[in-house]
Design a protein around this motif. Structure first.
Motif, mmCIF file in Angstrom:
data_model
loop_
_atom_site.group_PDB
_atom_site.id
_atom_site.type_symbol
_atom_site.label_atom_id
_atom_site.label_comp_id
_atom_site.label_asym_id
_atom_site.label_seq_id
_atom_site.Cartn_x
_atom_site.Cartn_y
_atom_site.Cartn_z
ATOM 1 N N ARG A 290 -2.914 -11.385 -4.551
ATOM 2 C CA ARG A 290 -1.798 -10.725 -4.974
ATOM 3 C C ARG A 290 -1.199 -12.134 -5.873
ATOM 4 N N ASP B 200 2.949 -3.946 -8.242
ATOM 5 C CA ASP B 200 2.734 -4.844 -7.234
ATOM 6 C C ASP B 200 1.459 -5.166 -7.662
ATOM 7 N N ILE C 25 -2.345 -6.251 -7.919
ATOM 8 C CA ILE C 25 -3.460 -6.646 -7.009
ATOM 9 C C ILE C 25 -4.760 -6.696 -7.545
#
Lengths: 1056, 422
Positions: free
Chosen positions: A543, A721, A723
């Motif tokens: 991440r 987010d 990833i």
């Protein structure tokens, strides 16, 4: 030997002197002492089979055996061979009963005669117990002398045993043993005579014969005991100063025949157990020893319980065959049937029966709790084997866990999580830290580790079974570090219990498990999720946070390098030289064929040298910088991207100039660098380690992996987010070295259905794969499939239906109704947290939750572990106090995997929906695709398999033993389709057999009201008392006899 | 042999009937497991023979008898003849459920009524009190007393169900009542629990320990399913826990509590009790009875100590507190201490050539012929002592009502008299 009655002047020597604090013994005291010594004498000289107190128990045992045998005989269909055997053993038992009865009656009449005597003449002084052919030719004699108190002995009226007397007789017996009494056994049958010296006025013609003249052979020396009372120390030398001439001897008419030499008989039987069992010449005496010994083919199995379940026996048989074939096996047996003990006792017994090729048992558990449970069982088993076989059964068994569980250093333990405990430990134990400490006394070291190091090779664990707690205690005691001690002892241990990761995770396995030899038996317990564990061991996700952390780490490394350059440039140079020679020459990677082939490091890596462009520390840091930049750039993407490792590596090569070979070495290069730089707080360097791990995996594997980059979570598309996941699709990659290296790998669990899928997923060839059913005395589980609500509309958690208010209401109604019918604890499983939150919110609005709380309290599982633990604790309390409770939990959650809801903590499990995986997940899709291409497993098949094994796992929580009972409701309309299709047409069931076998056709398609009715009926039926052992037709507890019979007749027709 | 073979089939038949009585949809039951059709038998002419239910009934009865005598076998068990029993009936919301027809409440009341009568018949020296649970609160319906009528009246008047149930409240109340009774009496609680949960104000475990300490024997009969707390209570206090399957079963379970339980060993110290044997008042004499405070003519008894008038026996004199009984009451309690041993079953097949068998062709009790249909010997039993034969009906009658064996009484009269004199 002079023994003149009445001659007080002769100085006598006593072998045993017992002083009491009481002023006088009293009649009952005298009686009990005589009685206890009588029992002692008989027992020690092996005249009676057990101590006097246990005689009646033995007697009862014989009696029940006799009736059992009779019952067997009356059965019409007994084979003639068996009948003859039964008859002969019956005769034997009858004979024994008779003997025993005779013995018992004699002893009891003797006791009552003594009581009478004491009542008549409370002041007896001498009692002689003679063992031998006749009183004149004694083999052994015990002379008891009671000195009188000043006030004389008086009889208090009852013969109840006081505490003081008990202590006194214990003392006497201890003293007797210490003088060596009873150490020699007497040959031949003998009798026990009792002689009493009493005044001639004694008139008990029924029991005692006067005998004026009694003395031993000249040569014979009796063992003398004297009981001295406190008050008359002054006159001990002349105990018989008054009226001694009046005393004459009386011989008791009751002579204990001592006809039995039972002890010796049974001992010799133990010695040739194997022969006798094989020949079917079972002796009834064997039965009285409480535990079991039996043969499975040529292995004598020691089983530490009185009875065995038939499925345990079969399990052992299959396991034994797999061991014989030196192959892998796959065994499914429901939980609560004693899988662990069956496994342990067979493997340890197998080891004992093959002393020339000792096998090592490596038992892998999922949790620390299970580890402790396994070791506890092993302890019981080990104790039992020790009592039977003595020193040759000695083993060393230990549990190995992380530092967090094993550390005894309070300062280290203060750290909150596993990684920081590890780091804190390393800070005190790393070699350079210790070197530094030699110069600088301010550096903190771990005392335990130091003294462990000092002991060096002498630091060994004595044989025995060590749980984690035992290891800690041992370490604390000796001042040795238990963690390092345990790691050291792993190579010597016969049984090792540890977690999956130690074998499956290549990073750990290389360090811990490399020394295991090929002959080991590896057991994976609770292995239904083993494919996921394997995959997780090889999957990495990156991440933003990871990248940032890695960048910080790199800066720190950079600083360190600069510092070293300034102070100690030689070190870096030395490292460089070492790397030129290649990794293989590094001490901890010695390339013998013994060590576990690291999947992350294929064999050829050992032969290669580290590529030139990362040999220098600065260059390596540069390479990592570039890698981080590249990864950062990839994470900025707007779309979901999926790539194979090959294309990823090639684009990495073209854009960042890092080639595949460089990537491959990242992990080891980092490791080496950190060692060189003397970095101890490894937990801070996790991000960069993750990155290097990722790089090595990408560089190593071209197949079975894919790289997936998602800019946001599917479920929350508005929150960015990003990833980057390297996900492994092939579970066989991680487990392959284990299969290759060890001769037998046992995979076992309560839910392994369909059992033919696992070999394909893990790509291995089991020699045995079987699924066992649970034999039950009653139908103690009641699975139901509910497809319709009370309004007859279908219910399901299918995506298009799950938010339908009708379905939610029907689910709610089902729970409300069930809660009013089921006592104590109810557990509900939902398919996901989000679904659970949603449905509970709706129930709250519509008042369904309130209706439930009228009947039972409601508890939730949340993602917070502490909160969940608290909820569980309160749930249990509510179940205990009768208020009743419902626990809402999530399939695949912590509760579903690890918490038991046995007995009243779970009378009902409701599985709302089918816990399919989140099918839109990219990773899952990639894996499905891979499975289809490589293993020809259909997507649908795998998904159902996975969902149903989760469901089975959830509902399996409810029943943990045979005495338990519980209901299981699968509430989804999709379920009957699946179960029916597989159970009826394909004969391939995805639910485990032990659930399916109780799933009646009538229970496959229920609506709420019908389910309620069935539940009511079932609960009433289960509340009735029942017979644990089962009737003859359906035996569920096998004794030793049953097993031997099975050995004769074959297993199948006995069990079912 | 045929008897033995018949029995398992017979049981299955029983189960069937029970299920039918409950009124379940028959299609639900798996007949495959039952195989009830195999129990049917044909006679010579091919007609279906009706299943002989009396033999089954008797077999069941014998099993029960054996169980009881097995428990009492070996040592002579002391029994508490003077019992103080509180019956707690749960009238919470769950009692209104209709899985027992017409409702659990009505069924409970009906069988408790029968139980109370049976109880006083078997234990004339004992007393009963009634407590009900409603809305989470326990109410005393009647205090301890020896009159069945007053209890039944109080019970029938209060038939409604509402609210939660609280086991703790009930136990506390009963404990309070029973703690005061003299030490020779046996304190017992019988709880009929229809709810599946208990909402308690405090920690019920403490209450259970309190009950254990003051030697309350708590038994629970559940009406729906096994509850952990009830099981725990019974285990701790030495009582019985059972769950009724249906109405018949409920009745059986209740009646199981009618004979006195074995006394708790540490508590079973015998001591003397002062009792009065009052005389029946003369016909026509008028007096105010001390129990109802009413003027009554004739009927009544006079306390031998204080001369107060009471209406019914056995009771405790309200004035001087003396226990008042009549001698038949004592005699009726006596048989629990010396039960007759169960009779042995006579095997039917082998008996035809058994010479002993020829002796008794008819039952010694009722003088009916023991030969069944077709001149075949029917099932019968024999007393172990006197070897007389009895029919099945007489067997039950002798053991359950008469408590004396007519055979032994008639043949061994001189001996039994001498025994009594000893």
């Amino acid at each position: 030997m002079e023994m003149e009655e009445g001659e007080g002047s002769t100085e006598e020597k006593y072998d045993v002197e017992i002083a009491t604090t009481a002023s006088s013994l009293g009649g009952s005291g005298v009686f009990h002492i005589i009685n206890d010594i009588l029992g002692f004498v008989l027992y020690m000289h092996q005249q009676i089979p057990s101590v006097l107190q246990d005689m009646s128990l033995d007697f009862d045992g014989l009696q029940t055996e006799f009736t059992d045998l009779e019952a067997h005989l009356t059965q019409p269909d007994v084979k003639p061979v068996v009948r003859r055997k039964l008859l002969s053993s019956k005769r034997e038992v009858k004979h024994e009963i008779k003997k025993m009865q005779k013995l018992m009656t004699t002893i009891s009449t003797l006791q009552s005669a003594l009581q009478l005597l004491i009542r008549e003449a409370p002041d007896i002084q001498r009692v002689v117990l003679i063992l031998g052919g006749s009183p004149l030719r004694p083999q052994k004699a015990y002379e008891l002398l009671f000195t009188r108190g000043d006030n004389g002995l008086s009889f208090e009226g009852d013969f109840s045993k006081s505490k003081a007397t008990e202590a006194l007789s214990k003392k006497t017996i201890r003293a007797l043993i210490s003088t060596g009494a009873g150490s020699t056994s007497c040959p031949g049958p003998m009798r026990l005579f009792v002689l009493v010296q009493a005044p001639p006025s004694l008139n008990l013609p029924q029991d005692f014969l006067p005998k004026r003249d009694f003395r031993y052979n000249r040569k014979f020396v009796p063992l003398k005991l004297r009981f001295k009372c406190k008050t008359q120390d002054n006159e001990t030398n002349s105990p018989f100063n008054s009226g001694t001439n009046d005393l004459i001897w009386f011989q008791c008419r009751h002579i204990v025949p001592c006809p039995l030499k039972l002890i010796e008989v049974s001992l010799s039987l133990v010695n040739n157990t194997q022969a006798s069992i094989l020949a079917g010449n079972r002796s009834t005496l064997l039965r009285r020893r409480k535990k079991m010994i039996f043969k499975i083919e040529d292995v004598t199995v020691y089983f530490p319980y009185d009875n065995i379940y038939p499925e345990q026996y079969e399990y052992m048989v299959e396991l034994k065959r797999a061991l014989d074939a030196k192959g892998h096996c796959l065994l499914e047996m429901p939980t609560g049937t004693g899988k662990t003990i069956a496994l342990l006792s067979l493997i340890t017994s197998y080891r004992l029966s093959r002393p020339d090729s000792p096998i090592k048992l490596v038992y892998c558990t999922r949790t620390v709790h299970e580890m402790e449970k396994t070791l506890g069982e092993l302890k019981i088993l080990h104790d039992y084997q020790l009592t039977h076989l003595g020193a040759q059964a000695k083993i060393l068994a230990l549990g190995l866990s992380s530092r967090k569980n094993l550390c005894v250093n309070s300062k280290v333990l203060a750290a909150e999580n596993r990684d920081s405990v590890d780091a804190a430990c390393r800070k005190r134990t790393a070699s350079w830290v210790r070197a530094l400490a030699a110069e600088n006394p301010n550096v903190q070291l771990c005392d335990y580790f130091e003294s462990y190091e000092k002991a060096a090779d002498n630091a060994l664990l004595p044989p025995g079974v060590y749980t984690l707690e035992d290891l800690r205690a041992f370490g604390k005691n000796r001042g040795w570090c238990p963690y390092f001690l345990a790691r050291h002892m792993v190579q010597f241990a016969n049984v090792i219990v540890y977690s999956y990761q130690y074998l499956l995770d290549p990073k750990v396995a290389g360090i811990i498990s490399k020394e295991l030899q090929k002959e080991s038996v590896i057991v994976f317990d609770e292995a239904h999720n083993i494919d996921n564990v394997c995959i997780e061991a090889l999957s990495v996700s990156v991440r933003r946070v990871t990248l940032e952390g890695a960048n910080r780490n790199l800066n720190k490394i950079r600083q360190e390098i600069d510092r070293f350059k300034a102070t100690d440039a030689g070190r870096l140079r030395a490292e460089y030289n070492r790397l030129i020679e290649g990794l293989a020459l590094r001490g901890d990677l010695s390339g013998t064929d013994q060590w576990l082939a690291n999947p992350a490091l294929p064999n050829d890596i050992l032969k290669e040298a580290v590529p030139g462009n990362i040999r220098r520390a600065e260059h390596f840091v540069h390479v990592l910088r570039r890698l981080l930049q590249y990864l950062g750039g990839r994470l900025d993407t707007e779309n979901v991207e999926k790539e194979s490792p090959v294309s990823f590596v090639s684009s990495l090569n073209s854009q960042a100039g890092i080639e595949q070979k460089t990537l491959k070495f990242c992990y080891d290069r980092l490791h080496s660098l950190m060692m060189t730089l003397e970095i101890t707080d490894t937990d801070e360097f996790l991000p960069i380690q993750t990155i290097c791990d990722f790089a090595t995996l990408v560089g190593t594997y071209a197949r079975g992996f894919s790289i997936i980059i998602e800019p946001y979570d599917e479920r929350m598309p508005h929150i960015p987010d990003p990833i980057l996941q390297l996900s492994c699709h092939d579970a066989s990659l991680a487990i392959k070295p284990v299969f290759d290296r060890f001769q037998s790998v046992v995979i076992t669990s309560g839910t392994l259905s369909p059992i033919d899928l696992y070999p394909r997923l893990l790509s291995f060839n089991p020699v045995v794969s079987r699924s066992f059913k649970m034999s039950m005395t009653r139908d103690c589980i009641c699975p139901m499939v509910l497809t319709r609500g009370s309004d007859q509309l279908p219910v399901s958690t299918k995506f298009d239906m799950r938010s339908d208010p009708g379905v939610v209401r029907n689910y709610g109604k089902l729970l409300v109704e069930m809660v009013s019918v089921v006592p104590d604890g109810v557990v509900c499983f939902f398919v996901s947290y989000s679904y659970m939150d949603g449905i509970i919110a709706t129930w709250n609005e519509t008042g369904i939750l309130k209706e439930i709380t009228q009947q039972k309290l409601v508890f939730f599982e949340t993602q917070d572990v502490v909160e969940t633990t608290l909820a569980l604790d309160n749930y249990r309390r509510a179940c205990d106090c009768g208020r009743g409770a419902v626990f809402f939990s999530v399939a695949r959650g912590k509760v579903a995997e690890g918490i038991d809801f046995d007995r009243h903590y779970g009378r009902l499990v409701v599985m709302f929906g089918v816990p399919f995986q989140y099918t839109l997940s990219k990773i899952l899709l990639a894996r499905l695709e891979y499975l289809r291409d490589t293993f020809q497993i259909k997507e649908g098949d795998f998904l159902t398999f996975d969902a149903l094994r989760q469901a089975a796992q959830c509902v399996g929580r409810v029943i943990r033993s045979k005495a338990d009972y519980g209901m299981m409701i699968f509430a989804d309309k999709r379920l009957p389709l699946q179960t029916c299709r597989y159970s009826r047409h394909d004969k391939r069931s995805k639910l485990p057999g032990w659930i399916l076998s109780h799933l009646r056709d009538a229970h496959l398609n229920l609506s709420t009201d019908m389910a309620i009715h069935i539940a009511r009926e079932f609960l009433r039926k289960m509340a009735q008392p029942y017979d644990k052992t089962g009737t003859m037709g359906r035996k569920t507890l096998l004794t030793q006899e049953d097993l031997e019979k099975m050995a004769e007749t074959g297993v199948q027709d006995m069990v079912y | 042999m045929s008897n033995q073979r018949k029995r398992p089939n017979g049981e299955r038949e029983e189960d069937d009937e029970e299920d039918d009585a409950e009124g379940i949809g028959q299609w639900e039951r798996a007949y495959v497991d039952d195989r009830s059709w195999e129990a049917l038998q044909e006679d010579e002419s091919g007609l279906l023979r009706p299943i002989d239910t009396s033999a089954i009934y008797h077999a069941q009865y014998r099993r029960r008898l054996r169980m009881l005598s097995a428990a009492a076998a070996g040592t002579r068990i002391q029994k508490g003849l003077i019992r103080y029993l509180y019956i707690v009936i749960d009238f919470s919301r769950a009692a209104a459920e209709t899985d027992f027809r017409p409702s659990r409440m009505a069924i409970m009341a009906k069988h408790v009524e029968a139980f109370i009568r049976e109880f006083f018949d078997q234990n004339p020296l004992s007393q009963i009190g009634l407590v009900s649970i409603k809305n989470g609160i326990a109410h005393t319906l009647t205090d301890l007393g020896g009159s069945p009528e007053s209890h039944i009246q109080a019970l029938m008047g209060k038939l409604e169900a509402a609210g939660d149930s609280s086991l703790q409240n009930a136990l506390e109340l009963v404990h309070e009542h029973l703690n005061q009774i003299p030490s020779y009496g046996h304190r017992e609680v019988l709880i009929l629990y229809s709810a599946l949960s208990t909402s308690d104000p405090g920690d019920i475990m403490e209450t259970i320990q309190k009950c254990k300490k003051s030697r309350l024997r708590c038994s629970v009969i559940g009406l729906s399913a096994e509850m952990f707390i009830c099981k725990h209570l019974c285990q701790e206090t030495g009582g019985l826990y059972s769950v009724a399957v249906d109405e018949v079963h409920l009745k059986d379970l209740l009646l199981e509590h009618a004979p006195p339980p074995p006394a708790i060993a540490e508590f079973a110290i015998s001591n003397l009790i002062k009792m009065g044997f009052p005389q029946r008042a003369a016909e026509g004499s008028m007096a105010i009875c001390s129990c109802h405070k009413e003027v009554k003519i004739g009927a009544g008894y006079t306390c031998p100590r204080c001369k107060a008038r009471v209406c019914e026996l056995p009771t405790e004199c309200t004035i001087c507190g003396l226990t008042l009984v009549s001698s038949p009451h004592l005699a009726r309690s006596y048989h629990h201490l010396f039960p007759i041993a169960p009779f042995d079953e006579v095997p039917t097949l082998s008996s035809s050539n058994d010479p002993r068998r020829k002796l008794g062709k008819s039952c010694f009790g009722c003088q009916q012929s023991l030969l069944g249909a077709g001149n075949k010997p029917g099932p019968c039993v024999t007393c172990r002592k006197c070897k007389h034969y009895f029919c099945l009906d007489c067997d039950i009658y002798i053991h359950e009502s008469l408590h004396n064996c007519p055979g032994c009484e008639s043949t061994h009269r001189p001996k039994s008299v001498s025994l009594l004199e000893e």
